[in-house]
Design an enzyme around this catalytic site. Structure first.
Site, PDB file in Angstrom:
ATOM      1  N   ASP A  46     -30.351  59.115  34.232  1.00  0.00           N
ATOM      2  CA  ASP A  46     -30.250  58.771  32.805  1.00  0.00           C
ATOM      3  C   ASP A  46     -28.887  59.235  32.304  1.00  0.00           C
ATOM      4  O   ASP A  46     -28.374  60.261  32.763  1.00  0.00           O
ATOM      5  CB  ASP A  46     -31.371  59.474  32.011  1.00  0.00           C
ATOM      6  CG  ASP A  46     -31.633  58.795  30.673  1.00  0.00           C
ATOM      7  OD1 ASP A  46     -32.713  58.228  30.493  1.00  0.00           O
ATOM      8  OD2 ASP A  46     -30.717  58.825  29.801  1.00  0.00           O
TER       9      ASP A  46
ATOM     10  N   ALA B   7     -38.908  46.979  32.847  1.00  0.00           N
ATOM     11  CA  ALA B   7     -37.941  47.166  31.758  1.00  0.00           C
ATOM     12  C   ALA B   7     -37.574  45.812  31.172  1.00  0.00           C
ATOM     13  O   ALA B   7     -38.274  45.298  30.285  1.00  0.00           O
ATOM     14  CB  ALA B   7     -36.717  47.916  32.272  1.00  0.00           C
TER      15      ALA B   7
ATOM     16  N   ASP C 165     -42.814  42.900  36.042  1.00  0.00           N
ATOM     17  CA  ASP C 165     -43.509  42.484  34.817  1.00  0.00           C
ATOM     18  C   ASP C 165     -42.591  41.650  33.944  1.00  0.00           C
ATOM     19  O   ASP C 165     -43.041  41.044  32.974  1.00  0.00           O
ATOM     20  CB  ASP C 165     -43.963  43.745  34.047  1.00  0.00           C
ATOM     21  CG  ASP C 165     -44.805  43.421  32.818  1.00  0.00           C
ATOM     22  OD1 ASP C 165     -45.732  42.595  32.929  1.00  0.00           O
ATOM     23  OD2 ASP C 165     -44.536  43.988  31.740  1.00  0.00           O
TER      24      ASP C 165
ATOM     25  N   GLU D   2     -38.339  33.952  30.811  1.00  0.00           N
ATOM     26  CA  GLU D   2     -39.803  34.097  30.769  1.00  0.00           C
ATOM     27  C   GLU D   2     -40.424  32.948  29.991  1.00  0.00           C
ATOM     28  O   GLU D   2     -39.926  32.622  28.912  1.00  0.00           O
ATOM     29  CB  GLU D   2     -40.184  35.438  30.119  1.00  0.00           C
ATOM     30  CG  GLU D   2     -39.726  36.627  30.962  1.00  0.00           C
ATOM     31  CD  GLU D   2     -40.057  37.988  30.337  1.00  0.00           C
ATOM     32  OE1 GLU D   2     -40.604  38.007  29.220  1.00  0.00           O
ATOM     33  OE2 GLU D   2     -39.760  38.998  30.962  1.00  0.00           O
TER      34      GLU D   2
ATOM     35  N   HIS E 171     -45.296  40.051  31.638  1.00  0.00           N
ATOM     36  CA  HIS E 171     -44.743  40.891  30.563  1.00  0.00           C
ATOM     37  C   HIS E 171     -45.882  41.480  29.726  1.00  0.00           C
ATOM     38  O   HIS E 171     -45.914  41.325  28.507  1.00  0.00           O
ATOM     39  CB  HIS E 171     -43.769  40.081  29.692  1.00  0.00           C
ATOM     40  CG  HIS E 171     -42.818  40.954  28.920  1.00  0.00           C
ATOM     41  ND1 HIS E 171     -41.526  40.578  28.643  1.00  0.00           N
ATOM     42  CD2 HIS E 171     -42.967  42.192  28.358  1.00  0.00           C
ATOM     43  CE1 HIS E 171     -40.930  41.538  27.946  1.00  0.00           C
ATOM     44  NE2 HIS E 171     -41.783  42.523  27.760  1.00  0.00           N
ATOM     45  N   ILE E 172     -46.797  42.154  30.425  1.00  0.00           N
ATOM     46  CA  ILE E 172     -47.980  42.712  29.751  1.00  0.00           C
ATOM     47  C   ILE E 172     -47.887  44.228  29.589  1.00  0.00           C
ATOM     48  O   ILE E 172     -48.880  44.874  29.238  1.00  0.00           O
ATOM     49  CB  ILE E 172     -49.287  42.377  30.514  1.00  0.00           C
ATOM     50  CG1 ILE E 172     -49.223  42.875  31.978  1.00  0.00           C
ATOM     51  CG2 ILE E 172     -49.597  40.891  30.445  1.00  0.00           C
ATOM     52  CD1 ILE E 172     -50.567  42.890  32.673  1.00  0.00           C
ATOM     53  N   GLY E 173     -46.684  44.782  29.851  1.00  0.00           N
ATOM     54  CA  GLY E 173     -46.539  46.243  29.825  1.00  0.00           C
ATOM     55  C   GLY E 173     -47.153  46.917  28.619  1.00  0.00           C
ATOM     56  O   GLY E 173     -47.853  47.922  28.743  1.00  0.00           O
ATOM     57  N   ALA E 174     -46.906  46.368  27.449  1.00  0.00           N
ATOM     58  CA  ALA E 174     -47.350  47.037  26.215  1.00  0.00           C
ATOM     59  C   ALA E 174     -48.728  46.575  25.767  1.00  0.00           C
ATOM     60  O   ALA E 174     -49.232  47.040  24.744  1.00  0.00           O
ATOM     61  CB  ALA E 174     -46.333  46.767  25.109  1.00  0.00           C
TER      62      ALA E 174
HETATM   63  N1  LIG Z   1     -42.724  45.487  30.160  1.00  0.00           N
HETATM   64  C1  LIG Z   1     -42.988  45.706  28.900  1.00  0.00           C
HETATM   65  O1  LIG Z   1     -43.894  45.137  28.327  1.00  0.00           O
HETATM   66  C2  LIG Z   1     -42.172  46.702  28.131  1.00  0.00           C
HETATM   67  C3  LIG Z   1     -42.761  47.377  27.054  1.00  0.00           C
HETATM   68  C4  LIG Z   1     -42.036  48.332  26.384  1.00  0.00           C
HETATM   69  C5  LIG Z   1     -40.706  48.582  26.722  1.00  0.00           C
HETATM   70  N2  LIG Z   1     -40.149  47.889  27.757  1.00  0.00           N
HETATM   71  C6  LIG Z   1     -38.740  48.134  28.108  1.00  0.00           C
HETATM   72  O2  LIG Z   1     -38.586  49.496  28.465  1.00  0.00           O
HETATM   73  C7  LIG Z   1     -37.389  49.967  27.884  1.00  0.00           C
HETATM   74  C8  LIG Z   1     -37.438  51.475  27.760  1.00  0.00           C
HETATM   75  O3  LIG Z   1     -38.392  51.845  26.779  1.00  0.00           O
HETATM   76  P1  LIG Z   1     -38.507  53.360  26.281  1.00  0.00           P
HETATM   77  O4  LIG Z   1     -39.534  53.375  25.212  1.00  0.00           O
HETATM   78  O5  LIG Z   1     -38.662  54.289  27.413  1.00  0.00           O
HETATM   79  O6  LIG Z   1     -37.049  53.531  25.626  1.00  0.00           O
HETATM   80  P2  LIG Z   1     -36.264  54.862  25.395  1.00  0.00           P
HETATM   81  O7  LIG Z   1     -35.141  54.513  24.483  1.00  0.00           O
HETATM   82  O8  LIG Z   1     -37.179  55.980  25.028  1.00  0.00           O
HETATM   83  O9  LIG Z   1     -35.667  55.230  26.842  1.00  0.00           O
HETATM   84  C9  LIG Z   1     -34.606  54.558  27.445  1.00  0.00           C
HETATM   85  C10 LIG Z   1     -33.833  55.554  28.298  1.00  0.00           C
HETATM   86  O10 LIG Z   1     -32.805  54.831  28.981  1.00  0.00           O
HETATM   87  C11 LIG Z   1     -31.638  55.635  28.960  1.00  0.00           C
HETATM   88  N3  LIG Z   1     -30.453  54.804  29.139  1.00  0.00           N
HETATM   89  C12 LIG Z   1     -29.866  53.959  28.247  1.00  0.00           C
HETATM   90  N4  LIG Z   1     -28.760  53.396  28.796  1.00  0.00           N
HETATM   91  C13 LIG Z   1     -28.677  53.879  30.057  1.00  0.00           C
HETATM   92  C14 LIG Z   1     -27.767  53.676  31.130  1.00  0.00           C
HETATM   93  N5  LIG Z   1     -26.716  52.857  31.009  1.00  0.00           N
HETATM   94  N6  LIG Z   1     -27.979  54.334  32.289  1.00  0.00           N
HETATM   95  C15 LIG Z   1     -29.021  55.189  32.411  1.00  0.00           C
HETATM   96  N7  LIG Z   1     -29.918  55.430  31.435  1.00  0.00           N
HETATM   97  C16 LIG Z   1     -29.746  54.791  30.276  1.00  0.00           C
HETATM   98  C17 LIG Z   1     -31.653  56.330  27.602  1.00  0.00           C
HETATM   99  O11 LIG Z   1     -30.834  57.487  27.593  1.00  0.00           O
HETATM  100  C18 LIG Z   1     -33.149  56.651  27.465  1.00  0.00           C
HETATM  101  O12 LIG Z   1     -33.461  57.913  27.995  1.00  0.00           O
HETATM  102  C19 LIG Z   1     -37.313  49.210  26.538  1.00  0.00           C
HETATM  103  O13 LIG Z   1     -35.998  49.153  26.013  1.00  0.00           O
HETATM  104  C20 LIG Z   1     -37.841  47.849  26.908  1.00  0.00           C
HETATM  105  O14 LIG Z   1     -36.796  46.990  27.303  1.00  0.00           O
HETATM  106  C21 LIG Z   1     -40.851  46.969  28.461  1.00  0.00           C
END
Ligand SMILES: NC(=O)c1ccc[n+]([C@@H]2O[C@H](COP(=O)([O-])OP(=O)(O)OC[C@H]3O[C@@H](n4cnc5c(N)ncnc54)[C@H](O)[C@@H]3O)[C@@H](O)[C@H]2O)c1
Length: 326
Positions: free
Chosen positions: A177, A237, A262, A267, A285-288
């Site tokens: 991170d 992600a 996912d 999509e 894309h059902i993560g949430a």
């Molecule tokens: N599949 C799904 O249905 C679903 C649902 C929710 C979120 N997501 C994805 O998951 C992502 C993360 O969600 P979250 O709630 O954990 O967000 P968050 O903001 O809490 O965490 C993201 C992390 O990524 C880090 N980060 C940002 N840029 C970076 C880089 N260049 N290199 C390394 N680390 C980096 C940040 O420092 C942070 O710790 C969301 O932005 C979304 O795209 C997908």
């Protein structure tokens, strides 16, 4: 009286509490003619709906610059979720429109799915399920998670949830991170390492960074080539963090054992060659998408709209620099 448009497919349908909250705050809810279409709204569908709207609660809809410029009184765009890559935040900021999201509201749901996908792809659960339904009694040899090495790319809300769960499997936890949280790392026994180390050493690599210009293509073809042939990749992600074409190529060449996805760049991923492979597991894309997460997200998004329209500071502004301008 303010008017809110809801384009998220779950707010007001699967979860109704957000509607009650908005109405209690004297906010009118505009009619969304595409509510039952089962698709995210496109720019062309959003533009005619945005006039006269003070706030909008969106899912994965395309809130582009053109949509934002077509708005005449919009003050808040509330994402019912975390990733705001579908929203032109810069255009919103230029117009003094606040963008909010719901960090943490869906992290348990996504972290759970991550483990579901790791188990599904490593133990070949969907393949055994399909074979059994077809009247066969085939045996599928898989791999265990127990005491394996997990590599978490992006240790934010969701990545941390995955790390907490990994302790139950006594996994060795590596994290990458740009903003390391050493206190958390100590609590769960996570070690921050370079991105390359994750790909070289992990048995399971799971992606949890947001899709930003800095993370688009963060995982390259070279990273995939560094993976152990017995390792698995999980992407819950965003599609653009790693290219589908690269994952396909690496899987076809058996440079890793499998992938669970996912999310995709496009999509639904109709025609994506990845779907033809037998070493992937996919979900839509059902993560949430859990009841708990829908409730959390919907209420947080509705509260953000209520707060901004009442001139209050919302809990999770994405572009806080505009507050006070609108
Ligand atoms: N599949 C799904 O249905 C679903 C649902 C929710 C979120 N997501 C994805 O998951 C992502 C993360 O969600 P979250 O709630 O954990 O967000 P968050 O903001 O809490 O965490 C993201 C992390 O990524 C880090 N980060 C940002 N840029 C970076 C880089 N260049 N290199 C390394 N680390 C980096 C940040 O420092 C942070 O710790 C969301 O932005 C979304 O795209 C997908």
């Amino acid at each position: 009286m303010s008017t809110v448009l809801i384009t998220s497919r779950v707010v007001g349908t699967t979860v109704t509490r957000p509607l009650e909250m908005l109405r209690a705050a004297n906010i009118t809810i505009a009619k969304n003619p595409h509510l039952n279409a089962g698709q995210n709204l496109t720019e062309d569908q959003l533009i005619p709906l945005i006039k006269g709207i003070d706030g909008i609660i969106v899912g994965e809809d395309d809130v582009t610059r053109k949509v934002i410029e077509a708005a005449d009184c919009l003050r808040v765009i509330a994402k019912n979720g975390v990733g705001v890559n579908q929203i032109d935040v810069r255009a919103a900021t230029e117009r003094g429109i606040l963008v909010t999201n719901t960090p943490g509201a869906n992290s348990n749901a996504v972290a759970d799915l991550t483990f579901g996908l790791m188990l599904a792809v490593a133990r070949r659960i969907p393949f055994s399920h399909n074979a059994t339904r077809q009247g066969r009694w085939d045996k599928f040899i898989g791999a265990e998670l127990w005491r394996k090495t997990l590599g978490i790319v992006g240790v934010g809300h969701i990545g941390k949830g995955v790390a907490r769960r990994a302790r139950g499997f006594e996994m060795k936890i590596l994290g990458y991170d740009i903003v390391p949280d050493e206190e958390f790392a100590c609590q769960v026994g996570l070690t921050y390492v370079a991105l390359e180390t994750i790909f070289r050493e992990a048995d399971f690599v799971t992606l949890h960074v947001p899709l930003l210009p800095s993370t688009e293509g963060l995982v390259t073809r070279a990273h995939l080539g560094m993976m152990k042939r017995t390792a698995y990749l999980v992407n819950v992600a965003r599609g653009g963090v790693v290219s589908s074409a690269d994952v396909y190529d690496a899987l076809v060449k058996k440079e890793l054992a499998g992938a669970a996805l996912d999310v995709f760049e496009q999509e639904p991923p109709v025609g994506n060659p990845l779907l033809t492979l037998d070493n992937i597991v996919t979900t839509s894309h059902i993560g949430a998408f859990t009841t708990e997460s829908m409730e959390n997200m919907g209420q947080t998004a509705a509260q953000s709209v209520i707060d901004v329209l009442a001139g209050r500071w919302p809990a999770f502004p994405v572009n806080p620099e505009v507050f006070g301008k609108s």
